[in-house]
Design a protein around this motif. Structure first.
Motif, PDB file in Angstrom:
ATOM      1  N   LEU A  92     -17.712  34.427  -8.706  1.00 44.92           N
ATOM      2  CA  LEU A  92     -19.114  34.377  -8.274  1.00 44.92           C
ATOM      3  C   LEU A  92     -19.632  35.745  -7.829  1.00 44.92           C
ATOM      4  O   LEU A  92     -20.659  35.848  -7.191  1.00 44.92           O
ATOM      5  CB  LEU A  92     -19.276  33.343  -7.156  1.00 44.92           C
ATOM      6  CG  LEU A  92     -19.056  31.897  -7.604  1.00 44.92           C
ATOM      7  CD1 LEU A  92     -19.129  30.956  -6.410  1.00 44.92           C
ATOM      8  CD2 LEU A  92     -20.054  31.490  -8.669  1.00 44.92           C
ATOM      9  N   HIS A  93     -18.894  36.786  -8.167  1.00 46.99           N
ATOM     10  CA  HIS A  93     -19.276  38.171  -7.879  1.00 46.99           C
ATOM     11  C   HIS A  93     -19.195  38.944  -9.187  1.00 46.99           C
ATOM     12  O   HIS A  93     -18.748  38.406 -10.202  1.00 46.99           O
ATOM     13  CB  HIS A  93     -18.337  38.775  -6.828  1.00 46.99           C
ATOM     14  CG  HIS A  93     -18.299  37.995  -5.549  1.00 46.99           C
ATOM     15  ND1 HIS A  93     -19.357  37.926  -4.677  1.00 46.99           N
ATOM     16  CD2 HIS A  93     -17.335  37.217  -5.008  1.00 46.99           C
ATOM     17  CE1 HIS A  93     -19.039  37.161  -3.639  1.00 46.99           C
ATOM     18  NE2 HIS A  93     -17.822  36.714  -3.823  1.00 46.99           N
ATOM     19  N   PRO A  94     -19.551  40.214  -9.210  1.00 45.33           N
ATOM     20  CA  PRO A  94     -19.479  40.978 -10.460  1.00 45.33           C
ATOM     21  C   PRO A  94     -18.110  40.859 -11.131  1.00 45.33           C
ATOM     22  O   PRO A  94     -17.087  40.753 -10.458  1.00 45.33           O
ATOM     23  CB  PRO A  94     -19.760  42.410 -10.009  1.00 45.33           C
ATOM     24  CG  PRO A  94     -20.615  42.247  -8.796  1.00 45.33           C
ATOM     25  CD  PRO A  94     -20.081  41.007  -8.112  1.00 45.33           C
ATOM     26  N   TYR A  95     -18.137  40.907 -12.456  1.00 43.75           N
ATOM     27  CA  TYR A  95     -16.915  40.680 -13.216  1.00 43.75           C
ATOM     28  C   TYR A  95     -15.935  41.841 -13.083  1.00 43.75           C
ATOM     29  O   TYR A  95     -16.293  42.949 -12.678  1.00 43.75           O
ATOM     30  CB  TYR A  95     -17.244  40.398 -14.678  1.00 43.75           C
ATOM     31  CG  TYR A  95     -17.415  41.619 -15.543  1.00 43.75           C
ATOM     32  CD1 TYR A  95     -16.369  42.055 -16.348  1.00 43.75           C
ATOM     33  CD2 TYR A  95     -18.599  42.337 -15.559  1.00 43.75           C
ATOM     34  CE1 TYR A  95     -16.505  43.175 -17.149  1.00 43.75           C
ATOM     35  CE2 TYR A  95     -18.755  43.453 -16.352  1.00 43.75           C
ATOM     36  CZ  TYR A  95     -17.701  43.868 -17.149  1.00 43.75           C
ATOM     37  OH  TYR A  95     -17.842  44.984 -17.930  1.00 43.75           O
ATOM     38  N   ALA A  96     -14.689  41.562 -13.470  1.00 46.29           N
ATOM     39  CA  ALA A  96     -13.635  42.570 -13.486  1.00 46.29           C
ATOM     40  C   ALA A  96     -12.805  42.359 -14.740  1.00 46.29           C
ATOM     41  O   ALA A  96     -12.821  41.283 -15.341  1.00 46.29           O
ATOM     42  CB  ALA A  96     -12.755  42.453 -12.246  1.00 46.29           C
ATOM     43  N   VAL A  97     -12.081  43.376 -15.113  1.00 46.64           N
ATOM     44  CA  VAL A  97     -11.144  43.283 -16.221  1.00 46.64           C
ATOM     45  C   VAL A  97      -9.771  43.673 -15.687  1.00 46.64           C
ATOM     46  O   VAL A  97      -9.613  44.719 -15.059  1.00 46.64           O
ATOM     47  CB  VAL A  97     -11.543  44.212 -17.389  1.00 46.64           C
ATOM     48  CG1 VAL A  97     -10.484  44.177 -18.486  1.00 46.64           C
ATOM     49  CG2 VAL A  97     -12.903  43.819 -17.936  1.00 46.64           C
ATOM     50  N   GLY A  98      -8.810  42.792 -15.892  1.00 53.80           N
ATOM     51  CA  GLY A  98      -7.442  43.081 -15.496  1.00 53.80           C
ATOM     52  C   GLY A  98      -7.026  42.417 -14.199  1.00 53.80           C
ATOM     53  O   GLY A  98      -7.846  41.889 -13.440  1.00 53.80           O
ATOM     54  N   ARG A  99      -5.731  42.438 -13.970  1.00 53.44           N
ATOM     55  CA  ARG A  99      -5.142  41.738 -12.826  1.00 53.44           C
ATOM     56  C   ARG A  99      -5.578  42.306 -11.477  1.00 53.44           C
ATOM     57  O   ARG A  99      -5.702  41.567 -10.513  1.00 53.44           O
ATOM     58  CB  ARG A  99      -3.618  41.759 -12.928  1.00 53.44           C
ATOM     59  CG  ARG A  99      -3.104  40.850 -14.017  1.00 53.44           C
ATOM     60  CD  ARG A  99      -1.602  40.849 -14.088  1.00 53.44           C
ATOM     61  NE  ARG A  99      -1.159  39.879 -15.087  1.00 53.44           N
ATOM     62  CZ  ARG A  99       0.019  39.923 -15.676  1.00 53.44           C
ATOM     63  NH1 ARG A  99       0.888  40.873 -15.353  1.00 53.44           N
ATOM     64  NH2 ARG A  99       0.336  39.012 -16.570  1.00 53.44           N
ATOM     65  N   GLN A 100      -5.816  43.612 -11.405  1.00 51.47           N
ATOM     66  CA  GLN A 100      -6.222  44.183 -10.116  1.00 51.47           C
ATOM     67  C   GLN A 100      -7.553  43.608  -9.664  1.00 51.47           C
ATOM     68  O   GLN A 100      -7.743  43.320  -8.478  1.00 51.47           O
ATOM     69  CB  GLN A 100      -6.289  45.711 -10.176  1.00 51.47           C
ATOM     70  CG  GLN A 100      -6.535  46.345  -8.820  1.00 51.47           C
ATOM     71  CD  GLN A 100      -5.443  45.995  -7.807  1.00 51.47           C
ATOM     72  OE1 GLN A 100      -4.264  46.209  -8.065  1.00 51.47           O
ATOM     73  NE2 GLN A 100      -5.825  45.445  -6.656  1.00 51.47           N
TER      74      GLN A 100
END
Length: 123
Positions: free
Chosen positions: A43-51
């Motif tokens: 529900l917040h800005p997206y991310a790419v990757g496990r971190q």
């Protein structure tokens, strides 16, 4: 391309591990259920990757719990299962949050991992 028992079992295995880690507030263990290059949209800005997954779940309040129900599955290709779910996130200090969750799980070796995760609020 319809919901099958096999696909529901595959999703359940991955999402049961995800749920256990969410419920235990173990962000690194949550992130371990995702591929290294997973696209993650909470529900917040997206991310790419496990971190990015780790950071997102580390920011969630203690006591957060998840209960999910698989609504639909599809098998768009070998080694790929698409799931559409209803999820209730409960908190210790406020009403629960009902969302819809789409996940794409992919087979890597002998196991399955989330490669795409997108939450939607429909209110």
């Amino acid at each position: 391309m319809t919901t099958t028992t096999e696909d529901t079992v595959i999703l359940g295995e991955v999402l049961d591990r995800w749920k256990a880690a969410v419920d235990a507030h173990q962000p690194e263990r949550v992130a371990a259920q995702f591929t290294e290059d997973a696209v993650f949209q909470g529900l917040h800005p997206y991310a790419v990757g496990r971190q990015g997954v780790t950071d997102y779940y580390a920011s969630q309040p203690l006591g957060l719990k998840a209960v999910y129900r698989v609504l639909e599955t599809r098998r768009p290709a070998d080694g790929v299962v698409l799931g559409y779910l209803a999820v209730e996130f409960s908190f210790t200090d406020r009403p629960p949050l009902d969302v819809k969750l789409s996940v794409l799980v992919t087979r890597e070796g002998e196991d399955w991992y989330i490669s795409h995760y997108q939450v939607s609020r429909l209110d």
